[in-house]
Scaffold this motif. Sequence first.
Motif, PDB file in Angstrom:
ATOM      1  N   LYS A  71       0.754  -1.136   0.067  1.00 45.90           N
ATOM      2  CA  LYS A  71       0.062   0.097   0.087  1.00 45.90           C
ATOM      3  C   LYS A  71       0.725   1.235   0.031  1.00 45.90           C
ATOM      4  N   SER A  72       2.107   1.131  -0.002  1.00 46.84           N
ATOM      5  CA  SER A  72       3.124   2.244   0.254  1.00 46.84           C
ATOM      6  C   SER A  72       2.674   3.007   1.509  1.00 46.84           C
ATOM      7  N   TRP A  73       2.423   2.355   2.699  1.00 50.62           N
ATOM      8  CA  TRP A  73       2.280   3.140   4.048  1.00 50.62           C
ATOM      9  C   TRP A  73       3.567   2.865   4.751  1.00 50.62           C
ATOM     10  N   GLU A  74       3.606   3.813   5.722  1.00 54.16           N
ATOM     11  CA  GLU A  74       4.755   3.874   6.667  1.00 54.16           C
ATOM     12  C   GLU A  74       4.156   2.666   7.760  1.00 54.16           C
ATOM     13  N   PHE A  75       5.314   2.056   8.248  1.00 51.04           N
ATOM     14  CA  PHE A  75       4.827   0.978   9.236  1.00 51.04           C
ATOM     15  C   PHE A  75       6.052   1.368  10.443  1.00 51.04           C
ATOM     16  N   GLU A  76       5.281   1.674  11.522  1.00 53.82           N
ATOM     17  CA  GLU A  76       6.183   1.821  12.826  1.00 53.82           C
ATOM     18  C   GLU A  76       5.876   0.617  13.816  1.00 53.82           C
ATOM     19  N   TYR A  77       6.911  -0.052  14.097  1.00 58.84           N
ATOM     20  CA  TYR A  77       6.465  -1.412  15.096  1.00 58.84           C
ATOM     21  C   TYR A  77       7.371  -1.025  16.340  1.00 58.84           C
ATOM     22  N   TYR A  78       6.617  -1.151  17.598  1.00 57.58           N
ATOM     23  CA  TYR A  78       7.372  -0.914  18.835  1.00 57.58           C
ATOM     24  C   TYR A  78       7.520  -2.081  19.826  1.00 57.58           C
ATOM     25  N   THR A  79       8.624  -2.327  20.146  1.00 54.52           N
ATOM     26  CA  THR A  79       9.000  -3.430  20.980  1.00 54.52           C
ATOM     27  C   THR A  79       9.843  -2.996  22.161  1.00 54.52           C
ATOM     28  N   LYS A  80       9.951  -4.059  23.084  1.00 52.85           N
ATOM     29  CA  LYS A  80      10.960  -3.631  24.297  1.00 52.85           C
ATOM     30  C   LYS A  80      12.373  -3.682  23.758  1.00 52.85           C
ATOM     31  N   PRO A  81      13.433  -3.416  24.360  1.00 52.65           N
ATOM     32  CA  PRO A  81      14.653  -3.497  23.715  1.00 52.65           C
ATOM     33  C   PRO A  81      15.268  -4.889  23.201  1.00 52.65           C
ATOM     34  N   LEU A  82      15.876  -4.793  22.047  1.00 57.19           N
ATOM     35  CA  LEU A  82      16.446  -6.119  21.549  1.00 57.19           C
ATOM     36  C   LEU A  82      17.893  -6.315  21.667  1.00 57.19           C
TER      37      LEU A  82
END
Length: 284
Positions: A71-82
């Motif tokens: 879709k040409s959308w931005e994707f932000e994904y949040y996690t705890k530290p890796l």
Amino acid sequence: MNNSPISKISLEGRDFYVKRDDLIDPFLAGNKYRKLYTLLKTPSNKLNKIISYGGTQSNAMLAIAAVCKRKSWEFEYYTKPLSKTQKSFSHGNYFHSVKLGMKHIEIEESFYKDFIASLSLTIDVTTFIVDQGGAVEDAKKGLEVLAEEIRSANLKLRSLATPSGTGTTALFLALALPEFKIYTTPCVGDVKYLKQQMQALSEIPKNLIILEPNKKHHFAKLYPEFLDIYKKLLLSGIEFDLLYAPGMWEALLAKTDEEILYIHSGGVSGNESMLKRYEQKSFY
């Protein structure tokens, strides 16, 4: 997309049918395709950004990344530290999601819960939040489409099975197919946790049967018995994921005896990294 096919397999002397949702797309397959169905049908110009959160072995993370790429959308994904080790992997769901354009943002563990709770306060109409695992009301439409595919197959059996993380797939499938018995089992947390997740979306229908696992399993931990089931299923002709499927198959073999249609949840793209972990522990 055409209806996914149905295969027949034999496991430990029993015949099972498998709804092959794993064949829909390499990254956007299985229950994640169903959960994100409404998002896939959303016009590209209606949204600019998708936000989600959870673990970095998540199949939902990869599926959302695939949708956003299309879709040409931005994707932000949040996690705890890796760990640095996990960031350096050249395989697995996290690696593929980043390649698809996912912007990964780490939040310190002590702030994580409050930060996630505040996400909806900062978005505008062009941004959409997908809760962990794809557990959103919009998933209902995709499961209704799946229900119609199952009805149109005209199978004589009346029992289905699908494993549960948040329970969204099992819940909405049971609501859409009241004439079928729907088996599921918790793969993240216990039965109490699973019921709480489901009840946040809807009252649990009577045709949804939650099978208690033989023992408590910690999500994403390595278990020799899970690897054994994975290998047996592979010999039957179909590859299943190593995170959810083994627990469901273990419960079905121990606690059911009728003909069952198993809804393949996809997620096999994560097997590469899981199998490497089994090899490192000398299980494989």
